[in-house]
Structure formats: structure tokens, C-alpha cells
Design a protein around this motif. Sequence first.
Motif, short mmCIF file in Angstrom:
data_model
loop_
_atom_site.label_atom_id
_atom_site.label_comp_id
_atom_site.label_asym_id
_atom_site.label_seq_id
_atom_site.Cartn_x
_atom_site.Cartn_y
_atom_site.Cartn_z
N LEU A 50 0.85 -1.19 0.00
CA LEU A 50 0.00 0.00 0.00
C LEU A 50 0.88 1.23 0.00
CD1 LEU A 50 -1.46 -2.27 2.01
CD2 LEU A 50 -3.14 -0.45 2.09
N GLY A 51 0.71 2.07 -1.00
CA GLY A 51 1.42 3.34 -1.04
C GLY A 51 2.91 3.17 -1.25
N GLY A 52 3.65 4.14 -0.75
CA GLY A 52 5.09 4.15 -0.91
C GLY A 52 5.51 4.95 -2.13
N TYR A 60 2.38 -2.69 4.36
CA TYR A 60 1.86 -3.95 3.85
C TYR A 60 0.67 -4.42 4.66
CZ TYR A 60 6.15 -4.04 1.22
OH TYR A 60 7.16 -3.70 0.36
N LEU A 61 -0.30 -4.97 3.95
CA LEU A 61 -1.40 -5.67 4.58
C LEU A 61 -1.16 -7.14 4.27
CD1 LEU A 61 -4.10 -5.77 6.06
CD2 LEU A 61 -5.20 -5.62 3.82
N ARG A 76 -9.55 -4.49 12.42
CA ARG A 76 -9.91 -3.30 11.63
C ARG A 76 -8.64 -2.72 11.04
NH1 ARG A 76 -12.56 0.84 14.99
NH2 ARG A 76 -14.47 -0.22 14.46
N VAL A 77 -8.73 -2.35 9.77
CA VAL A 77 -7.64 -1.67 9.08
C VAL A 77 -8.25 -0.42 8.45
CG1 VAL A 77 -5.97 -1.81 7.19
CG2 VAL A 77 -6.44 -3.83 8.58
N ILE A 78 -7.59 0.71 8.64
CA ILE A 78 -8.03 1.96 8.03
C ILE A 78 -7.06 2.29 6.91
CG2 ILE A 78 -8.47 4.41 8.40
CD1 ILE A 78 -8.95 3.63 11.40
N ASP A 116 -14.59 -7.87 5.14
CA ASP A 116 -14.00 -8.89 4.27
C ASP A 116 -14.68 -10.23 4.56
OD1 ASP A 116 -12.73 -10.18 6.44
OD2 ASP A 116 -10.71 -9.83 5.69
N PRO A 117 -14.36 -11.28 3.82
CA PRO A 117 -15.05 -12.56 4.01
C PRO A 117 -14.94 -13.14 5.42
CG PRO A 117 -13.90 -12.56 1.92
CD PRO A 117 -13.47 -11.31 2.65
N ASP A 118 -13.96 -12.72 6.21
CA ASP A 118 -13.82 -13.23 7.57
C ASP A 118 -14.34 -12.24 8.61
OD1 ASP A 118 -12.31 -15.94 7.63
OD2 ASP A 118 -11.32 -14.76 6.08
N GLY A 119 -14.96 -11.16 8.18
CA GLY A 119 -15.53 -10.21 9.12
C GLY A 119 -14.60 -9.10 9.58
N HIS A 120 -13.40 -9.01 9.01
CA HIS A 120 -12.51 -7.90 9.34
C HIS A 120 -13.11 -6.62 8.75
CE1 HIS A 120 -9.53 -10.69 10.73
NE2 HIS A 120 -9.44 -11.26 9.55
N GLU A 121 -13.04 -5.55 9.51
CA GLU A 121 -13.59 -4.28 9.07
C GLU A 121 -12.51 -3.47 8.36
OE1 GLU A 121 -16.62 -1.99 11.56
OE2 GLU A 121 -14.71 -0.95 11.91
N LEU A 122 -12.78 -3.12 7.11
CA LEU A 122 -11.87 -2.29 6.33
C LEU A 122 -12.52 -0.92 6.19
CD1 LEU A 122 -11.16 -4.88 3.52
CD2 LEU A 122 -9.84 -4.48 5.60
N SER A 123 -11.86 0.08 6.70
CA SER A 123 -12.37 1.44 6.64
C SER A 123 -11.57 2.18 5.56
CB SER A 123 -12.22 2.12 7.99
OG SER A 123 -12.73 3.43 7.95
N PHE A 124 -12.26 2.76 4.60
CA PHE A 124 -11.63 3.55 3.56
C PHE A 124 -11.95 5.01 3.86
CE2 PHE A 124 -12.19 -0.65 1.81
CZ PHE A 124 -10.91 -0.90 1.36
N ALA A 125 -10.92 5.82 4.01
CA ALA A 125 -11.11 7.17 4.55
C ALA A 125 -10.18 8.17 3.90
CB ALA A 125 -10.86 7.14 6.06
N LYS A 126 -10.51 9.45 4.16
CA LYS A 126 -9.65 10.57 3.77
C LYS A 126 -9.91 11.70 4.76
CE LYS A 126 -8.25 13.63 0.14
NZ LYS A 126 -8.19 13.88 -1.27
#
Length: 129
Positions: A50-52, A60-61, A76-78, A116-126
Motif C-alpha cells: 500500500l502506497g510508498g 503492507y497488509l 480493523r484496518v483503516i 471482508d469474508p472473515d468479518g474484518h472491518e476495512l475502513s476507507f477514509a480521507k
Amino acid sequence: MRERRSAQIESLSAVTLTVSEIGRSVRFYETLGFERKPGDSVPGFASFALGGDQRTPPAYLNLLEAPHGPFGGWGRVIVYVSDVDAFYERLRAAGIAPAFAPSDAPWGERYFHVLDPDGHELSFAKPRG
């Protein structure tokens, strides 16, 4: 006691989430637009950069296929994106159902979540402003 200023946290290198089926999760994250880290493949493990840029290395995720522990598999990953509303529409067009439409949070970000398929919360933000 003298404070040490030379040993400070500089950045986050990686976050690893456990998943129940690595293939299913890799397909999901690729559909979101995550780019798989090139290199050797390790069974049950995937890494996305991610990024760089020339000044900063990517973060990295990582996904690790493993049984979930006593607290389940929630995490949770933001992730910051360039345009929250456009990214939301892109995911919807790809058949991914966000938990809610983009919202302005009191902490100064515009964001939405996807599970995601396992229930992890992905937050997309700015950040706003």
C-alpha cells in the motif's frame, strides 16, 4: 531520567489479519484494488503493498490463513484513499456491498466500511479539510 529522542516510532510497516480461506480472501482484496506484493509465494500467506514512493517505503497488509483465536478473527484496518466517494462507487460497481454510504465523521475524516469474508472491518477514509 533523560528522555531519548533518537529512538522514536517512525511508521507502520505491516498489519497481518488471519483469514479462514486464503484464496477467497486474496480474490476479495484484489477486487478491492489491493496490489499483491511481488515475489515468492508462501502457502497460506499473501502480502499486499500500500502506497510508498521514492522517499517512503510502502506499508503492507498481510493475510495469514490460520484458525481464529479465542477472540474470533475480527480486526480493523483503516486505509486512506484519494477520493472516498469515487472509491465507494467503484466497490459497489464491483459487486461489493459497503456497510454504509460515505459519511463525515466527527474526528475529521470522510469514510465508509467494508467487511471482508472473515468479518474484518476495512475502513476507507480521507481526512477532511
